[in-house]
Design a protein around this motif. Structure first.
Motif, short mmCIF file in Angstrom:
data_model
loop_
_atom_site.label_atom_id
_atom_site.label_comp_id
_atom_site.label_asym_id
_atom_site.label_seq_id
_atom_site.Cartn_x
_atom_site.Cartn_y
_atom_site.Cartn_z
N VAL A 162 0.84 -1.20 0.00
CA VAL A 162 0.00 0.00 0.00
C VAL A 162 0.87 1.25 0.00
CG1 VAL A 162 -1.72 1.32 1.29
CG2 VAL A 162 -1.93 -1.17 1.11
N LYS A 163 1.95 1.22 0.77
CA LYS A 163 2.88 2.35 0.76
C LYS A 163 3.39 2.64 -0.66
CE LYS A 163 4.76 2.00 5.48
NZ LYS A 163 5.99 1.77 6.28
N SER A 164 3.77 1.57 -1.34
CA SER A 164 4.32 1.72 -2.70
C SER A 164 3.27 2.30 -3.64
CB SER A 164 4.81 0.37 -3.23
OG SER A 164 5.91 -0.10 -2.46
N ARG A 165 2.03 1.83 -3.52
CA ARG A 165 0.99 2.32 -4.42
C ARG A 165 0.66 3.77 -4.12
NH1 ARG A 165 -5.24 0.18 -5.52
NH2 ARG A 165 -5.68 1.75 -7.13
N PHE A 166 0.47 4.11 -2.85
CA PHE A 166 0.14 5.50 -2.50
C PHE A 166 1.25 6.44 -2.95
CE2 PHE A 166 -3.03 4.90 1.30
CZ PHE A 166 -3.86 4.17 0.47
N THR A 167 2.49 6.04 -2.74
CA THR A 167 3.63 6.87 -3.16
C THR A 167 3.62 7.05 -4.67
OG1 THR A 167 4.97 6.13 -1.28
CG2 THR A 167 6.14 7.10 -3.14
N ALA A 168 3.35 5.97 -5.40
CA ALA A 168 3.31 6.05 -6.86
C ALA A 168 2.21 7.00 -7.32
CB ALA A 168 3.10 4.66 -7.45
N GLU A 169 1.05 6.91 -6.71
CA GLU A 169 -0.05 7.81 -7.09
C GLU A 169 0.31 9.26 -6.81
OE1 GLU A 169 -4.27 5.98 -6.47
OE2 GLU A 169 -2.96 5.02 -5.01
N ALA A 170 0.91 9.51 -5.65
CA ALA A 170 1.29 10.87 -5.29
C ALA A 170 2.34 11.42 -6.25
CB ALA A 170 1.81 10.92 -3.85
N LYS A 171 3.30 10.59 -6.64
CA LYS A 171 4.33 11.05 -7.57
C LYS A 171 3.75 11.31 -8.96
CE LYS A 171 8.54 9.27 -5.43
NZ LYS A 171 9.76 8.45 -5.59
N ALA A 172 2.86 10.46 -9.41
CA ALA A 172 2.25 10.66 -10.72
C ALA A 172 1.40 11.93 -10.74
CB ALA A 172 1.41 9.45 -11.12
N LEU A 173 0.67 12.18 -9.66
CA LEU A 173 -0.12 13.40 -9.57
C LEU A 173 0.78 14.63 -9.52
CD1 LEU A 173 -2.86 12.19 -7.08
CD2 LEU A 173 -3.24 12.85 -9.46
N ARG A 174 1.87 14.55 -8.76
CA ARG A 174 2.82 15.66 -8.73
C ARG A 174 3.37 15.94 -10.12
NH1 ARG A 174 7.89 15.33 -4.65
NH2 ARG A 174 8.57 13.69 -6.12
N ALA A 175 3.67 14.89 -10.84
CA ALA A 175 4.18 15.04 -12.21
C ALA A 175 3.14 15.73 -13.10
CB ALA A 175 4.54 13.67 -12.78
N LEU A 176 1.89 15.32 -12.98
CA LEU A 176 0.82 15.92 -13.79
C LEU A 176 0.68 17.41 -13.47
CD1 LEU A 176 -1.60 15.85 -15.71
CD2 LEU A 176 -2.98 14.97 -13.81
#
Length: 506
Positions: free
Chosen positions: A140-154
């Motif tokens: 879950v940590k990995s997924r949440f971090t990935a979502e946050a990074k992708a949103l930051r990128a967007l």
């Protein structure tokens, strides 16, 4: 089925210069929790539930595309050759009017186009920093971090292509930090960070989502965004590779289950949410009971494009006329676009010809500013879509906004292939065949023309013209100045007391 991300009503206030959080949550499937006021972020992000609330707050900024008066779609439509600002008068929304006639300046540039994205970035930064200490599984940590990074990128992608010269902030900024003296980064540095975030996110995102997780980021969405970023950087080989992974066999299958819907018009049916063509979709709902008191402040959950683009004073005089809701007449269609679309099967689904309806005696309307009689039809609200729940109907249309869809990625891949070769031909053909058109020889110009027809009013055209180096010629009739208007001025309020420098020409 409802979407879990949007079932929770969230109001998060994370200032650019602080790490303060104000979250209010209410979910029928979760224990009711309410957090009010500013507090030390060390006392939050303790477990999966709290991190999920913060993740929702990071997603919440996606509503910038279609929510509120200062939404991305109507604003950037107005700056293109396909639409005027429209509205009630030449002073109806100084920012959108100024962008449409290229008289935009730092004083009338809406500050929300800067602040809203930095708010999302701030939320992502805090979440990324706090997740490692939270009590939850590594997966879950990995997924949440990935979502946050992708949103930051967007969010950084939208900032850098809108303003070009922006600060690059990648950590929580506390009230004690000197955030007034954060300089702008080189655009290349921002793009490098966007690439890095997406490349890090992709392996830890799910390949697909379903049910209550619809609307959350997937590998396909992140890859499509990365391909788009590469395309804007003119890294066409890298872009084509990412798009190829997303697109698979043109008109056929792919890894992520995307497929063009058979009928183009079905994309704009309000209840057709998350079709097979949708890659990244922003959900809107009437259940938030959006009201005038907080409209446009990040807490409105309805799709504002709907009422904004509907004709003023519309009344149906014949049962054969569309039962359209009267709106505010923004984004009136230019004669140039109407002429360009003649004979295209997508015309009626994309453009509502109210001028003709009036001539036929089937409907009436009140011509407003820069009226052409032609209106964007993709988000046109009808009487049966008016909410019966609390809140003004104007602010609570529930039609989703599709930020990236398969026809878009087909055409971006064909562009990345320079409009040549067998695969580019197949990609172009797939879009045209779905529209009911025959094949034409693929060229880069053919791909550009197809983007204009396929993606009318979805907010892409201005950025396409700038990327192609065609803005100065296509937008000369509106007063576009080359070397200046490719980007927007930084709002004046963001410059005061800081080291930020205004963009050239402003």
């Amino acid at each position: 089925m409802k979407n879990k991300i949007y079932k929770i009503s969230v109001a998060v206030s994370l200032l650019l210069g602080t790490g303060l959080v104000n979250v209010a949550c209410n979910n029928s499937n979760l224990e009711d929790v309410e957090y009010k006021g500013a507090f030390d972020t060390n006392n939050f992000f303790r477990n999966e539930q709290e991190c999920f609330f913060a993740l929702i707050g990071t997603y919440d900024v996606l509503r910038k595309y279609a929510g509120g008066f200062e939404n991305m779609v109507t604003f950037f439509n107005a700056g293109s050759d396909d639409f005027y600002a429209g509205g009630g008068s030449s002073t109806d929304g100084a920012g959108i009017q100024g962008f449409s006639n290229f008289q935009i300046n730092p004083n009338i540039m809406p500050v929300s186009y800067w602040r809203d994205y930095y708010q999302g970035i701030s939320r992502a930064n805090v979440l990324i920093e706090k997740i490692p200490q939270a009590n939850m599984s590594d997966a879950v940590k990995s997924r949440f971090t990935a979502e946050a990074k992708a949103l930051r990128a967007l969010y950084y992608f939208d900032l850098v292509r809108t303003f070009k010269n922006v600060p690059l902030i990648l950590k929580e900024i506390k009230a004690s930090d000197d955030y007034y003296n954060i300089p702008q980064a080189a655009p290349s540095e921002v793009y490098t960070q966007i690439e890095s975030d997406l490349l890090a996110a992709i392996p830890n995102l799910p390949a697909t989502v379903s049910g209550t997780e619809r609307g959350r980021l997937t590998q396909g969405a992140a890859k499509a965004l990365l391909g788009k970023v590469y395309l804007y950087e003119n890294k066409k080989t890298e872009a084509a590779a990412q798009f190829a992974d997303v697109n698979g066999t043109p008109g056929g299958s792919n890894t992520y289950g995307y497929k063009l819907v058979s009928n183009f018009a079905d994309l704009w049916v309000t209840d057709n949410k998350f079709t097979t063509e949708s890659i990244l979709e922003v959900m809107h709902t009437n259940q938030g009971s959006s009201d005038w008191g907080f409209w446009g402040q990040g807490r409105d959950e309805g799709n504002s494009i709907c009422v904004m683009t509907a004709p003023r004073g519309y009344s149906r005089l014949s049962p054969t006329a569309p039962d359209v809701v009267a709106g505010w007449a923004f984004n009136t269609v230019t004669e140039n676009l109407f002429t360009f679309m003649q004979g295209d099967p997508r015309m009626d689904a994309s453009i509502l010809n109210v001028k003709l309806l009036k001539q036929q005696g089937k409907a009436n309307y009140s011509p407003a500013y820069m009226d052409s009689g032609y209106f964007l039809n993709k988000y046109m609200p009808t009487q049966d879509e008016k909410t019966t729940l609390p809140g003004p109907a104007e602010l609570n249309y529930r039609q989703n906004y599709i930020l990236i869809r398969l026809a878009d990625t087909y055409l971006m891949e064909a562009e990345a292939l320079n409009g040549t070769g067998a695969r580019a031909q197949l990609l172009l053909d797939a879009v045209r065949v779905r529209a009911g058109l025959s094949s034409i020889p693929v060229t880069l110009q053919a791909v550009k023309d197809e983007r204009r027809r396929e993606l009318i009013g979805e907010g892409h055209r201005f950025f396409d013209l700038v990327r192609w180096g065609e803005a100065s010629s296509k937008l000369a009739f509106k007063g576009f100045t080359a070397g200046k208007n490719e980007i927007l001025p930084i709002p004046f309020t963001e410059l005061t007391g800081t080291v930020l420098k205004q963009n050239p020409g402003y």
